[in-house]
Design a protein around this motif. Structure first.
Motif, PDB file in Angstrom:
ATOM      1  N   MET A   1      20.805   6.642  -7.093  1.00 31.57           N
ATOM      2  CA  MET A   1      19.886   7.941  -6.364  1.00 31.57           C
ATOM      3  C   MET A   1      19.876   7.850  -5.086  1.00 31.57           C
ATOM      4  O   MET A   1      19.760   8.837  -4.243  1.00 31.57           O
ATOM      5  N   ALA A   2      19.601   6.767  -4.385  1.00 30.91           N
ATOM      6  CA  ALA A   2      19.578   6.350  -3.001  1.00 30.91           C
ATOM      7  C   ALA A   2      20.879   6.673  -2.132  1.00 30.91           C
ATOM      8  O   ALA A   2      20.927   7.306  -1.233  1.00 30.91           O
TER       9      ALA A   2
ATOM     10  N   ALA B   1       0.975  -1.295   0.055  1.00 28.28           N
ATOM     11  CA  ALA B   1       0.167  -0.251  -0.083  1.00 28.28           C
ATOM     12  C   ALA B   1       0.934   1.239  -0.038  1.00 28.28           C
ATOM     13  O   ALA B   1       0.625   2.428  -0.658  1.00 28.28           O
ATOM     14  N   VAL B   2       1.863   1.254   0.788  1.00 25.70           N
ATOM     15  CA  VAL B   2       2.831   2.385   0.815  1.00 25.70           C
ATOM     16  C   VAL B   2       3.481   2.680  -0.598  1.00 25.70           C
ATOM     17  O   VAL B   2       3.531   3.872  -1.187  1.00 25.70           O
ATOM     18  N   LEU B   3       3.731   1.468  -1.199  1.00 25.56           N
ATOM     19  CA  LEU B   3       4.316   1.658  -2.684  1.00 25.56           C
ATOM     20  C   LEU B   3       3.263   2.178  -3.663  1.00 25.56           C
ATOM     21  O   LEU B   3       3.713   2.962  -4.502  1.00 25.56           O
ATOM     22  N   ASP B   4       2.145   1.526  -3.525  1.00 25.00           N
ATOM     23  CA  ASP B   4       1.028   2.095  -4.815  1.00 25.00           C
ATOM     24  C   ASP B   4       0.738   3.570  -4.462  1.00 25.00           C
ATOM     25  O   ASP B   4       0.410   4.053  -5.388  1.00 25.00           O
ATOM     26  N   ARG B   5       0.757   3.801  -3.213  1.00 24.57           N
ATOM     27  CA  ARG B   5       0.273   5.247  -2.801  1.00 24.57           C
ATOM     28  C   ARG B   5       1.191   6.491  -3.495  1.00 24.57           C
ATOM     29  O   ARG B   5       0.733   7.530  -3.869  1.00 24.57           O
ATOM     30  N   ARG B   6       2.312   5.879  -3.705  1.00 22.20           N
ATOM     31  CA  ARG B   6       3.462   6.865  -4.514  1.00 22.20           C
ATOM     32  C   ARG B   6       3.536   6.649  -5.697  1.00 22.20           C
ATOM     33  O   ARG B   6       4.041   7.456  -6.593  1.00 22.20           O
ATOM     34  N   LEU B   7       3.469   5.258  -6.129  1.00 18.47           N
ATOM     35  CA  LEU B   7       3.733   5.170  -7.361  1.00 18.47           C
ATOM     36  C   LEU B   7       2.818   5.685  -8.606  1.00 18.47           C
ATOM     37  O   LEU B   7       2.942   5.925  -9.771  1.00 18.47           O
ATOM     38  N   ALA B   8       1.575   5.882  -8.102  1.00 15.45           N
ATOM     39  CA  ALA B   8       0.617   6.497  -8.908  1.00 15.45           C
ATOM     40  C   ALA B   8       0.879   7.876  -9.503  1.00 15.45           C
ATOM     41  O   ALA B   8       0.918   8.197 -10.767  1.00 15.45           O
TER      42      ALA B   8
ATOM     43  N   GLN C   1      13.020  13.648 -10.239  1.00 15.03           N
ATOM     44  CA  GLN C   1      12.343  15.021  -9.912  1.00 15.03           C
ATOM     45  C   GLN C   1      11.311  14.704  -8.734  1.00 15.03           C
ATOM     46  O   GLN C   1      11.258  15.584  -7.788  1.00 15.03           O
ATOM     47  N   THR C   2      10.882  13.655  -8.295  1.00 19.16           N
ATOM     48  CA  THR C   2      10.111  13.265  -7.269  1.00 19.16           C
ATOM     49  C   THR C   2      10.717  13.350  -6.147  1.00 19.16           C
ATOM     50  O   THR C   2      10.229  13.886  -5.114  1.00 19.16           O
ATOM     51  N   VAL C   3      11.975  12.763  -6.053  1.00 22.19           N
ATOM     52  CA  VAL C   3      13.039  12.743  -4.941  1.00 22.19           C
ATOM     53  C   VAL C   3      13.042  14.120  -4.611  1.00 22.19           C
ATOM     54  O   VAL C   3      13.004  14.633  -3.098  1.00 22.19           O
ATOM     55  N   VAL C   4      13.261  15.152  -5.350  1.00 20.32           N
ATOM     56  CA  VAL C   4      13.600  16.315  -4.931  1.00 20.32           C
ATOM     57  C   VAL C   4      12.459  17.472  -4.722  1.00 20.32           C
ATOM     58  O   VAL C   4      12.642  18.522  -4.422  1.00 20.32           O
ATOM     59  N   GLU C   5      11.403  17.132  -5.406  1.00 18.78           N
ATOM     60  CA  GLU C   5      10.316  17.760  -5.356  1.00 18.78           C
ATOM     61  C   GLU C   5       8.945  17.438  -4.302  1.00 18.78           C
ATOM     62  O   GLU C   5       8.382  18.277  -3.820  1.00 18.78           O
ATOM     63  N   GLU C   6       9.088  16.287  -3.868  1.00 18.88           N
ATOM     64  CA  GLU C   6       7.958  15.828  -3.064  1.00 18.88           C
ATOM     65  C   GLU C   6       8.562  15.690  -1.639  1.00 18.88           C
ATOM     66  O   GLU C   6       9.564  14.894  -1.580  1.00 18.88           O
ATOM     67  N   PRO C   7       7.968  16.045  -0.545  1.00 20.23           N
ATOM     68  CA  PRO C   7       8.518  15.749   0.756  1.00 20.23           C
ATOM     69  C   PRO C   7       8.750  14.243   1.149  1.00 20.23           C
ATOM     70  O   PRO C   7       9.448  14.043   1.937  1.00 20.23           O
ATOM     71  N   TRP C   8       7.717  13.400   0.784  1.00 21.37           N
ATOM     72  CA  TRP C   8       8.104  12.134   0.851  1.00 21.37           C
ATOM     73  C   TRP C   8       8.997  11.399  -0.132  1.00 21.37           C
ATOM     74  O   TRP C   8       9.292  10.194  -0.054  1.00 21.37           O
ATOM     75  N   GLY C   9       9.351  12.248  -1.126  1.00 25.40           N
ATOM     76  CA  GLY C   9      10.408  11.549  -2.316  1.00 25.40           C
ATOM     77  C   GLY C   9      11.580  10.630  -1.723  1.00 25.40           C
ATOM     78  O   GLY C   9      11.742   9.618  -1.972  1.00 25.40           O
ATOM     79  N   PRO C  10      12.148  11.294  -0.741  1.00 24.29           N
ATOM     80  CA  PRO C  10      13.301  10.583  -0.171  1.00 24.29           C
ATOM     81  C   PRO C  10      13.022   9.429   0.574  1.00 24.29           C
ATOM     82  O   PRO C  10      13.669   8.061   0.499  1.00 24.29           O
ATOM     83  N   ASP C  11      12.061   9.346   1.385  1.00 23.39           N
ATOM     84  CA  ASP C  11      11.688   8.142   1.974  1.00 23.39           C
ATOM     85  C   ASP C  11      11.209   7.044   1.253  1.00 23.39           C
ATOM     86  O   ASP C  11      11.325   5.822   1.160  1.00 23.39           O
ATOM     87  N   TYR C  12      10.365   7.458  -0.010  1.00 23.52           N
ATOM     88  CA  TYR C  12      10.039   6.666  -0.885  1.00 23.52           C
ATOM     89  C   TYR C  12      11.234   5.774  -1.614  1.00 23.52           C
ATOM     90  O   TYR C  12      11.171   4.681  -1.756  1.00 23.52           O
ATOM     91  N   LEU C  13      12.141   6.744  -2.089  1.00 22.16           N
ATOM     92  CA  LEU C  13      13.221   5.919  -2.634  1.00 22.16           C
ATOM     93  C   LEU C  13      14.224   5.266  -1.807  1.00 22.16           C
ATOM     94  O   LEU C  13      14.586   3.900  -2.134  1.00 22.16           O
TER      95      LEU C  13
END
Length: 230
Positions: free
Chosen positions: A177-178, A64-71, A103-115
């Motif tokens: 990237m990580a 669910a965590v992955l799907d939430r951000r993959l969209a 772009q997601t990693v630097v633009e979204e506050p949740w990007g680094p955690d998702y990565l």
């Protein structure tokens, strides 16, 4: 009617709180090290069975965590691939594919955690168990892969080799990237810095994808100068 709507809103809020907490803890402590009870406690939920009720298991939470951000990443990837049509070629496709994550990693506050979580799952796919993310959230990845495969095939590269190289490239991109996020202070994780990394990775990835096998003449890049315009 109003009561039912309120209950749905409360349930949605509970799910969001649980997933946000799980995402943070998975990134900070490692997916395997986070107990479901810790997620419930950190989220402030009083119902200790809420997580099990909604997701069933740690793998269910991770899915669910992955799907939430993959969209949203998938939507971004489609937009970048559409823009890459004007330039064409394998490099443009690879760049668009990689930039969606960067772009997601630097633009979204949740990007680094998702990565961080993506890197864990890439290295340990068994973390998901029998679970799978939603297929519709991978449509951008499939489109990029199809275009790269078609373009590379024009250079007489075997399909099996292309598929293997694409897997290597994706692993390299996620881990590079990580590592960049790990080694770069938050204040220095700029769009310009990420753009440089994306360009380096795209150049590296495209060159690796198109390299001729030892038993084959060099690929004539003129024959694959433009990717298929589908």
């Amino acid at each position: 009617m109003a009561s039912a709507r309120a209950r749905r809103q409360d349930a949605a809020g509970t799910v969001d709180d649980l997933l946000a907490t799980a995402e943070r803890l998975f990134a900070e402590q490692g997916v395997e090290n986070v107990a479901l009870t810790a997620i419930v406690a950190e989220s402030g939920q009083k119902n200790r069975s809420a997580l099990h009720y909604h997701f069933g298991s740690r793998a269910g939470v991770l899915e669910a965590v992955l799907d939430r951000r993959l969209a949203p990443i998938n939507a971004r990837r489609h937009a970048l691939l559409a823009a890459a049509d004007a330039e064409g070629g394998v490099l443009a496709i690879v760049r668009a594919d990689i930039a969606a994550l960067g772009q997601t990693v630097v633009e979204e506050p949740w990007g680094p955690d998702y990565l961080s979580i993506l890197a864990q799952v890439t290295f340990h796919p068994q973390l998901l168990g029998e679970r799978q993310v939603r297929g519709e959230n991978l449509s951008g990845l499939r489109l990029a892969r199809a275009r790269i495969e078609a373009a590379a095939a024009a250079g007489r590269l075997p399909a099996r080799l292309i598929a293997r190289r694409m897997e290597w490239m994706r692993d390299s991109v996620v881990f590079a990237m990580a590592r960049w996020v790990r080694d770069t202070p938050p204040a220095q994780r700029t769009a310009a810095g990420m753009a440089t990394l994306v360009e380096d990775l795209a150049t590296y990835g495209a060159a690796g994808l198109l390299a001729a096998p030892p038993d084959q003449p060099p690929v004539d890049k003129k024959t694959i100068g433009r990717g298929p315009q589908t």
